[in-house]
Design a protein around this motif. Structure first.
Motif, PDB file in Angstrom:
ATOM      1  N   LEU A   1       9.806  -1.083 -11.182  1.00  0.00           N
ATOM      2  CA  LEU A   1       9.855   0.268 -11.216  1.00  0.00           C
ATOM      3  C   LEU A   1      10.828   0.633 -12.350  1.00  0.00           C
ATOM      4  N   SER A   2      10.407   1.277 -13.363  1.00  0.00           N
ATOM      5  CA  SER A   2      11.058   1.512 -14.716  1.00  0.00           C
ATOM      6  C   SER A   2      11.310   2.905 -14.779  1.00  0.00           C
ATOM      7  N   CYS A   3      12.590   3.424 -14.948  1.00  0.00           N
ATOM      8  CA  CYS A   3      12.971   4.813 -15.178  1.00  0.00           C
ATOM      9  C   CYS A   3      13.686   4.871 -16.642  1.00  0.00           C
ATOM     10  N   LYS A   4      14.034   5.962 -17.008  1.00  0.00           N
ATOM     11  CA  LYS A   4      14.494   6.223 -18.394  1.00  0.00           C
ATOM     12  C   LYS A   4      15.974   5.204 -18.629  1.00  0.00           C
ATOM     13  N   ASN A   5      16.688   5.434 -17.525  1.00  0.00           N
ATOM     14  CA  ASN A   5      18.125   4.491 -17.703  1.00  0.00           C
ATOM     15  C   ASN A   5      18.401   3.593 -16.614  1.00  0.00           C
ATOM     16  N   SER A   6      17.160   3.132 -15.857  1.00  0.00           N
ATOM     17  CA  SER A   6      17.186   1.960 -14.872  1.00  0.00           C
ATOM     18  C   SER A   6      15.985   1.364 -14.726  1.00  0.00           C
ATOM     19  N   LYS A   7      16.136   0.185 -14.192  1.00  0.00           N
ATOM     20  CA  LYS A   7      14.971  -0.482 -13.850  1.00  0.00           C
ATOM     21  C   LYS A   7      15.048  -1.357 -12.665  1.00  0.00           C
ATOM     22  N   VAL A   8      14.158  -1.477 -11.485  1.00  0.00           N
ATOM     23  CA  VAL A   8      14.290  -2.183 -10.296  1.00  0.00           C
ATOM     24  C   VAL A   8      13.272  -3.385 -10.217  1.00  0.00           C
TER      25      VAL A   8
ATOM     26  N   GLU B   1       0.750  -1.242  -0.019  1.00  0.00           N
ATOM     27  CA  GLU B   1      -0.007   0.039  -0.011  1.00  0.00           C
ATOM     28  C   GLU B   1       1.088   1.255   0.022  1.00  0.00           C
ATOM     29  N   HIS B   2       2.051   1.236   0.907  1.00  0.00           N
ATOM     30  CA  HIS B   2       2.936   2.348   0.736  1.00  0.00           C
ATOM     31  C   HIS B   2       3.446   2.475  -0.515  1.00  0.00           C
ATOM     32  N   PHE B   3       4.034   1.748  -1.234  1.00  0.00           N
ATOM     33  CA  PHE B   3       4.576   1.511  -2.374  1.00  0.00           C
ATOM     34  C   PHE B   3       3.557   2.270  -3.305  1.00  0.00           C
ATOM     35  N   TRP B   4       2.389   1.598  -3.461  1.00  0.00           N
ATOM     36  CA  TRP B   4       1.340   2.203  -4.326  1.00  0.00           C
ATOM     37  C   TRP B   4       1.099   3.890  -4.273  1.00  0.00           C
ATOM     38  N   LEU B   5       1.005   4.241  -3.163  1.00  0.00           N
ATOM     39  CA  LEU B   5       0.778   5.518  -2.833  1.00  0.00           C
ATOM     40  C   LEU B   5       1.802   6.391  -3.006  1.00  0.00           C
ATOM     41  N   GLN B   6       2.967   5.963  -2.841  1.00  0.00           N
ATOM     42  CA  GLN B   6       4.398   6.776  -3.071  1.00  0.00           C
ATOM     43  C   GLN B   6       4.675   6.941  -4.636  1.00  0.00           C
ATOM     44  N   LEU B   7       4.339   5.764  -5.372  1.00  0.00           N
ATOM     45  CA  LEU B   7       5.039   5.484  -6.620  1.00  0.00           C
ATOM     46  C   LEU B   7       3.949   5.626  -7.968  1.00  0.00           C
ATOM     47  N   ARG B   8       2.862   5.396  -7.769  1.00  0.00           N
ATOM     48  CA  ARG B   8       1.852   4.936  -8.822  1.00  0.00           C
ATOM     49  C   ARG B   8       1.646   6.161  -9.705  1.00  0.00           C
ATOM     50  N   ASP B   9       1.743   7.287  -9.259  1.00  0.00           N
ATOM     51  CA  ASP B   9       1.383   8.542  -9.847  1.00  0.00           C
ATOM     52  C   ASP B   9       2.718   9.211 -10.459  1.00  0.00           C
ATOM     53  N   LYS B  10       3.812   8.804 -10.178  1.00  0.00           N
ATOM     54  CA  LYS B  10       4.781   9.659 -10.435  1.00  0.00           C
ATOM     55  C   LYS B  10       5.875   8.616 -11.544  1.00  0.00           C
ATOM     56  N   TYR B  11       5.719   7.309 -11.260  1.00  0.00           N
ATOM     57  CA  TYR B  11       6.575   6.365 -12.169  1.00  0.00           C
ATOM     58  C   TYR B  11       5.879   5.247 -12.760  1.00  0.00           C
TER      59      TYR B  11
ATOM     60  N   TRP C   1       5.296   1.924 -12.390  1.00  0.00           N
ATOM     61  CA  TRP C   1       5.173   0.788 -11.276  1.00  0.00           C
ATOM     62  C   TRP C   1       4.350  -0.279 -11.615  1.00  0.00           C
ATOM     63  N   ARG C   2       4.743  -1.472 -11.645  1.00  0.00           N
ATOM     64  CA  ARG C   2       3.879  -2.555 -12.050  1.00  0.00           C
ATOM     65  C   ARG C   2       4.078  -3.479 -10.936  1.00  0.00           C
ATOM     66  N   SER C   3       2.957  -4.376 -11.120  1.00  0.00           N
ATOM     67  CA  SER C   3       3.060  -5.471  -9.986  1.00  0.00           C
ATOM     68  C   SER C   3       2.655  -6.905 -10.688  1.00  0.00           C
ATOM     69  N   GLU C   4       3.245  -7.920 -10.309  1.00  0.00           N
ATOM     70  CA  GLU C   4       2.856  -9.292 -10.507  1.00  0.00           C
ATOM     71  C   GLU C   4       3.136 -10.232  -9.285  1.00  0.00           C
ATOM     72  N   GLY C   5       1.851 -10.275  -8.683  1.00  0.00           N
ATOM     73  CA  GLY C   5       1.941 -11.033  -7.282  1.00  0.00           C
ATOM     74  C   GLY C   5       2.605 -10.142  -6.283  1.00  0.00           C
ATOM     75  N   GLN C   6       3.851 -10.893  -5.810  1.00  0.00           N
ATOM     76  CA  GLN C   6       4.521 -10.062  -4.776  1.00  0.00           C
ATOM     77  C   GLN C   6       5.820  -9.637  -5.392  1.00  0.00           C
ATOM     78  N   THR C   7       5.919  -9.391  -6.741  1.00  0.00           N
ATOM     79  CA  THR C   7       6.902  -8.970  -7.367  1.00  0.00           C
ATOM     80  C   THR C   7       6.537  -7.400  -8.106  1.00  0.00           C
TER      81      THR C   7
END
Length: 146
Positions: free
Chosen positions: A81-88, A60-70, A72-78
């Protein structure tokens, strides 16, 4: 690719081992490399000094912090986060977080910042590079007896 294991350390242990993170790292590192009864003993020690992570609250914290700005995708518990030159990619469970990072440090920094805002005592470890550190360095309040 960078790979981190991130544990939530109990407040008491974090304060006791502040400045001695190498001892904590050695415990976790040995647990990763061991097997059999030795691994079981180290696993119990790690269980004693770590706190359980509330996966649902962290999601829930991640969704509130990240969903509108970046991106941010989910698949189960994974999650990714994709940015222009990096991915986590971060895998969540109640014992630890497992983070994979490629590219520059932008996406990694965004995730670390979100984790800092969630809890103060996360310890991140990169076993391959033998690097470790608190995500949110804290200041010890020293009290001297008179």
């Amino acid at each position: 690719m960078r790979e981190f294991y991130i544990y939530l350390i109990t407040k008491e242990v974090a304060h006791s081992y502040y400045g001695k993170e190498n001892k904590l790292f050695q415990l976790f590192y040995e647990e990763q490399r061991s097997s059999g009864i030795f691994k079981q003993i180290l696993n119990k020690q790690i269980g004693y000094i770590t706190s359980s992570i509330s996966v649902s609250q962290l999601e829930e914290h991640f969704w509130l912090q990240l969903r509108d700005k970046y991106e941010w995708r989910s698949e189960g518990q994974t999650y990714t986060l994709s940015c222009k030159n990096s991915k986590v990619r971060i895998e969540l469970n109640n014992r630890y977080l497992h983070l994979y990072s490629i590219g520059n440090f932008e996406a990694e920094t965004i995730i670390f910042e979100a984790l800092r805002q969630f809890e103060s005592y996360f310890l991140a470890m990169d076993y391959g590079e033998r690097k470790y550190g608190w995500l949110s360095p804290f200041k010890l309040n020293m009290v001297y007896a008179t």
